[in-house]
Design a protein around this motif. Structure first.
Motif, PDB file in Angstrom:
ATOM      1  N   LYS A 343      19.574   5.768  24.025  1.00  0.00           N
ATOM      2  CA  LYS A 343      20.676   6.070  23.115  1.00  0.00           C
ATOM      3  C   LYS A 343      20.490   7.467  22.555  1.00  0.00           C
ATOM      4  N   VAL A 344      21.554   8.251  22.546  1.00  0.00           N
ATOM      5  CA  VAL A 344      21.524   9.573  21.934  1.00  0.00           C
ATOM      6  C   VAL A 344      22.657   9.634  20.912  1.00  0.00           C
ATOM      7  N   SER A 345      22.364  10.223  19.751  1.00  0.00           N
ATOM      8  CA  SER A 345      23.320  10.222  18.641  1.00  0.00           C
ATOM      9  C   SER A 345      23.389  11.594  17.994  1.00  0.00           C
ATOM     10  N   ILE A 346      24.599  11.989  17.596  1.00  0.00           N
ATOM     11  CA  ILE A 346      24.777  13.182  16.777  1.00  0.00           C
ATOM     12  C   ILE A 346      25.161  12.727  15.371  1.00  0.00           C
ATOM     13  N   VAL A 347      24.611  13.426  14.355  1.00  0.00           N
ATOM     14  CA  VAL A 347      24.789  13.010  12.962  1.00  0.00           C
ATOM     15  C   VAL A 347      25.161  14.214  12.118  1.00  0.00           C
ATOM     16  N   GLY A 348      26.127  14.034  11.206  1.00  0.00           N
ATOM     17  CA  GLY A 348      26.476  15.102  10.283  1.00  0.00           C
ATOM     18  C   GLY A 348      27.598  14.697   9.347  1.00  0.00           C
ATOM     19  N   VAL A 349      27.416  14.938   8.042  1.00  0.00           N
ATOM     20  CA  VAL A 349      28.478  14.611   7.088  1.00  0.00           C
ATOM     21  C   VAL A 349      29.704  15.492   7.299  1.00  0.00           C
ATOM     22  N   GLY A 350      29.521  16.614   7.988  1.00  0.00           N
ATOM     23  CA  GLY A 350      30.646  17.494   8.272  1.00  0.00           C
ATOM     24  C   GLY A 350      31.691  16.871   9.177  1.00  0.00           C
ATOM     25  N   MET A 351      31.335  15.792   9.875  1.00  0.00           N
ATOM     26  CA  MET A 351      32.304  15.111  10.748  1.00  0.00           C
ATOM     27  C   MET A 351      33.502  14.590   9.966  1.00  0.00           C
ATOM     28  N   ARG A 352      33.278  14.268   8.689  1.00  0.00           N
ATOM     29  CA  ARG A 352      34.356  13.687   7.894  1.00  0.00           C
ATOM     30  C   ARG A 352      35.565  14.629   7.770  1.00  0.00           C
ATOM     31  N   SER A 353      35.289  15.909   7.796  1.00  0.00           N
ATOM     32  CA  SER A 353      36.368  16.869   7.550  1.00  0.00           C
ATOM     33  C   SER A 353      36.675  17.741   8.769  1.00  0.00           C
ATOM     34  N   HIS A 354      36.143  17.374   9.929  1.00  0.00           N
ATOM     35  CA  HIS A 354      36.414  18.150  11.143  1.00  0.00           C
ATOM     36  C   HIS A 354      36.791  17.202  12.279  1.00  0.00           C
ATOM     37  N   SER A 355      37.807  17.554  13.023  1.00  0.00           N
ATOM     38  CA  SER A 355      38.205  16.756  14.180  1.00  0.00           C
ATOM     39  C   SER A 355      37.608  17.347  15.453  1.00  0.00           C
ATOM     40  N   GLY A 356      37.664  16.575  16.520  1.00  0.00           N
ATOM     41  CA  GLY A 356      37.253  17.073  17.828  1.00  0.00           C
ATOM     42  C   GLY A 356      35.779  16.960  18.135  1.00  0.00           C
ATOM     43  N   VAL A 357      34.996  16.365  17.213  1.00  0.00           N
ATOM     44  CA  VAL A 357      33.553  16.266  17.440  1.00  0.00           C
ATOM     45  C   VAL A 357      33.254  15.348  18.621  1.00  0.00           C
ATOM     46  N   ALA A 358      33.886  14.174  18.644  1.00  0.00           N
ATOM     47  CA  ALA A 358      33.654  13.226  19.735  1.00  0.00           C
ATOM     48  C   ALA A 358      34.039  13.841  21.074  1.00  0.00           C
ATOM     49  N   ASN A 359      35.189  14.501  21.116  1.00  0.00           N
ATOM     50  CA  ASN A 359      35.646  15.111  22.368  1.00  0.00           C
ATOM     51  C   ASN A 359      34.645  16.143  22.869  1.00  0.00           C
ATOM     52  N   LYS A 360      34.110  16.933  21.945  1.00  0.00           N
ATOM     53  CA  LYS A 360      33.123  17.954  22.334  1.00  0.00           C
ATOM     54  C   LYS A 360      31.858  17.300  22.876  1.00  0.00           C
ATOM     55  N   MET A 361      31.428  16.228  22.237  1.00  0.00           N
ATOM     56  CA  MET A 361      30.237  15.520  22.714  1.00  0.00           C
ATOM     57  C   MET A 361      30.465  14.953  24.115  1.00  0.00           C
ATOM     58  N   PHE A 362      31.612  14.281  24.298  1.00  0.00           N
ATOM     59  CA  PHE A 362      31.880  13.638  25.586  1.00  0.00           C
ATOM     60  C   PHE A 362      32.045  14.667  26.702  1.00  0.00           C
ATOM     61  N   LYS A 363      32.696  15.780  26.390  1.00  0.00           N
ATOM     62  CA  LYS A 363      32.871  16.825  27.414  1.00  0.00           C
ATOM     63  C   LYS A 363      31.520  17.436  27.794  1.00  0.00           C
ATOM     64  N   THR A 364      30.655  17.663  26.800  1.00  0.00           N
ATOM     65  CA  THR A 364      29.329  18.226  27.077  1.00  0.00           C
ATOM     66  C   THR A 364      28.548  17.332  28.028  1.00  0.00           C
ATOM     67  N   LEU A 365      28.590  16.035  27.782  1.00  0.00           N
ATOM     68  CA  LEU A 365      27.870  15.094  28.653  1.00  0.00           C
ATOM     69  C   LEU A 365      28.518  15.017  30.029  1.00  0.00           C
ATOM     70  N   SER A 366      29.845  15.029  30.066  1.00  0.00           N
ATOM     71  CA  SER A 366      30.553  14.990  31.348  1.00  0.00           C
ATOM     72  C   SER A 366      30.215  16.196  32.207  1.00  0.00           C
ATOM     73  N   ASP A 367      30.148  17.372  31.575  1.00  0.00           N
ATOM     74  CA  ASP A 367      29.826  18.598  32.319  1.00  0.00           C
ATOM     75  C   ASP A 367      28.452  18.536  32.958  1.00  0.00           C
ATOM     76  N   LYS A 368      27.560  17.714  32.394  1.00  0.00           N
ATOM     77  CA  LYS A 368      26.216  17.562  32.940  1.00  0.00           C
ATOM     78  C   LYS A 368      26.092  16.313  33.822  1.00  0.00           C
ATOM     79  N   ASP A 369      27.246  15.716  34.153  1.00  0.00           N
ATOM     80  CA  ASP A 369      27.281  14.531  35.017  1.00  0.00           C
ATOM     81  C   ASP A 369      26.476  13.362  34.420  1.00  0.00           C
ATOM     82  N   ILE A 370      26.608  13.193  33.104  1.00  0.00           N
ATOM     83  CA  ILE A 370      25.922  12.103  32.401  1.00  0.00           C
ATOM     84  C   ILE A 370      26.960  11.046  32.043  1.00  0.00           C
ATOM     85  N   ASN A 371      26.799   9.857  32.581  1.00  0.00           N
ATOM     86  CA  ASN A 371      27.761   8.782  32.375  1.00  0.00           C
ATOM     87  C   ASN A 371      27.503   8.062  31.054  1.00  0.00           C
TER      88      ASN A 371
END
Length: 405
Positions: A343-371
């Motif tokens: 399991k890998v996790s990203i953590v930050g209270v800044g997520m509450r006021s910023h959108s697009g964090v999940a999309n950035k995480m998923f795209k980063t993993l996809s670019d590295k061919d990580i399912n």
């Protein structure tokens, strides 16, 4: 005088030389006007040695006797450290968990503290003594020795700090603070000057090994100022803060990345989809004191569904055995398991006021061919389950993508 609780982990007291160094440190702090309670772990490697001795006797030791055995490691350390303080002129007193009356429930190896009688500690402090307490242990209502689980000395220290209303609790370890992620995986990882208790609790629960989760819970509940420092290198460490929610707008988007290698995934397939089915599957697992983490239930098809969840890898065999016994009762088709996930996790209270964090995480993993196999979220964290052999690449890529260096 300020009232301080300091905790030293196994590597910090791993030899006679290290114990003497801790004694010198404590005397200097005491001379500077601090009243000190010291919580110590067993010397590094000692708990594993004791577990190995038990394994040489039986592969199914009594939980009660295991707690009796492994609790002796801390007893050695408190005696040696007190002796070192005596030679330096302080009438230090050592106490086991039972002697200082750290009361717990009766769940062996995973006990929870219910009460601490601080009278002995306060009395000794008033007499100018440094008090040395064994971490990781307590006693239940019947007087049986109990242990608090790996890292339980952190919880002991914070609980004592709460009981005596300490001005600060300092956790000394082999690292000099909380980092954006494990520097052994990402050498560019950066030490944080501060981190919120909320973020620290998420990081600890998600695999960051510096602090035990329950110690952070205790600190947050009682608002104990908590600082993580190195016992080998002088420095400010990392202060865990209790700032108001309103600061989230100015908070960094992501504060850190945590990960856990020792995960396992289980799926019970083709179970009738009706009310109460999740309880019938997960209830017996909870009764066995196995912690379930990420849970996914598939959409129903033809009145049947699949339930997938993760558990600590060490609990995988017992969990599979439990599910096997439930298959016929539940009318399930079969069980699938995988004990090579992470399991890998990203953590930050800044997520509450910023959108697009999940999309950035998923795209980063996809670019590295990580399912991504499973996803779990909260207001300030996103966790994904992936194959274990992709974990280091995932952590390194996410650290770079979120500019944490």
């Amino acid at each position: 005088m300020t009232l301080i609780v300091e905790k030293f982990g196994g590597t910090s007291v791993g030899s006679v030389e290290r114990i003497n160094a801790v004694a010198d440190h404590l005397l200097a702090k005491h001379a500077a006007g601090e009243k000190l309670v010291v919580v110590v772990s067993a010397m590094s490697g000692e708990t594993n040695r004791l577990i190995g001795l038990a394994s040489a006797i039986t592969d199914k030791p009594s939980p009660r006797e295991m707690d009796v055995l492994v609790s002796t490691g801390e007893q050695v350390t408190i005696a040696l450290l007190s002796m070192a303080l005596h030679t330096r002129g302080n009438d230090a007193r050592s106490y086991t968990g039972g002697q200082v009356s750290i009361k717990t429930d009766n769940v062996h190896s995973k006990a929870r503290i219910t009460n601490i009688d601080s009278a002995k500690i306060i009395n000794d402090l008033d007499k100018g003594r440094i008090v040395v307490v064994a971490g990781f242990q307590g006693v239940d209502s019947d007087g049986n020795i109990t242990t608090l689980g790996r890292g339980g000395s952190d919880t002991t220290a914070v609980a004592i700090a709460a009981a005596i209303k300490a001005d600060e609790c300092r956790i000394y370890t082999d690292v000099d603070g909380i980092y954006t992620t494990d520097p052994r995986v990402v050498p560019e990882a950066r030490r944080l000057d501060t981190i919120t208790a909320e973020e620290m609790l998420e990081l600890a629960s998600l695999g960051a090994k510096v602090l035990q989760t329950r110690s952070v819970e205790f600190a947050g509940k009682y608002k104990i100022p908590l600082r993580v420092l190195s016992s080998f290198v002088d420095g400010p460490g990392t202060l865990i803060t209790y700032e108001e929610e309103g600061t989230a707008m100015e908070a960094p988007l992501i504060s850190g990345i945590a990960f856990q290698r020792d995960e396992a995934k289980l799926t019970i397939r083709g179970i009738p989809d009706h009310p109460g089915i999740a309880h019938r599957v997960l209830g017996p697992i909870s009764d066995a004191h196995i912690n379930v983490d990420v849970i996914i239930q598939n959409a129903s098809a033809k009145g049947l569904t699949d339930l997938t969840f993760t558990v600590p890898r060490g609990d995988y065999p017992a969990c599979m055995e439990l599910l096997d016994s439930l298959v016929d009762t539940l009318g399930a088709r079969d069980i699938k398991g995988d004990d090579k996930i992470a399991k890998v996790s990203i953590v930050g209270v800044g997520m509450r006021s910023h959108s697009g964090v999940a999309n950035k995480m998923f795209k980063t993993l996809s670019d590295k061919d990580i399912n991504i196999q499973m996803i779990s979220t909260s207001e300030i964290k996103i966790s994904v389950i992936i194959q274990e052999d992709k974990l280091d690449l995932a952590v390194q890529s996410l650290h770079e993508a979120f500019n944490l260096a």
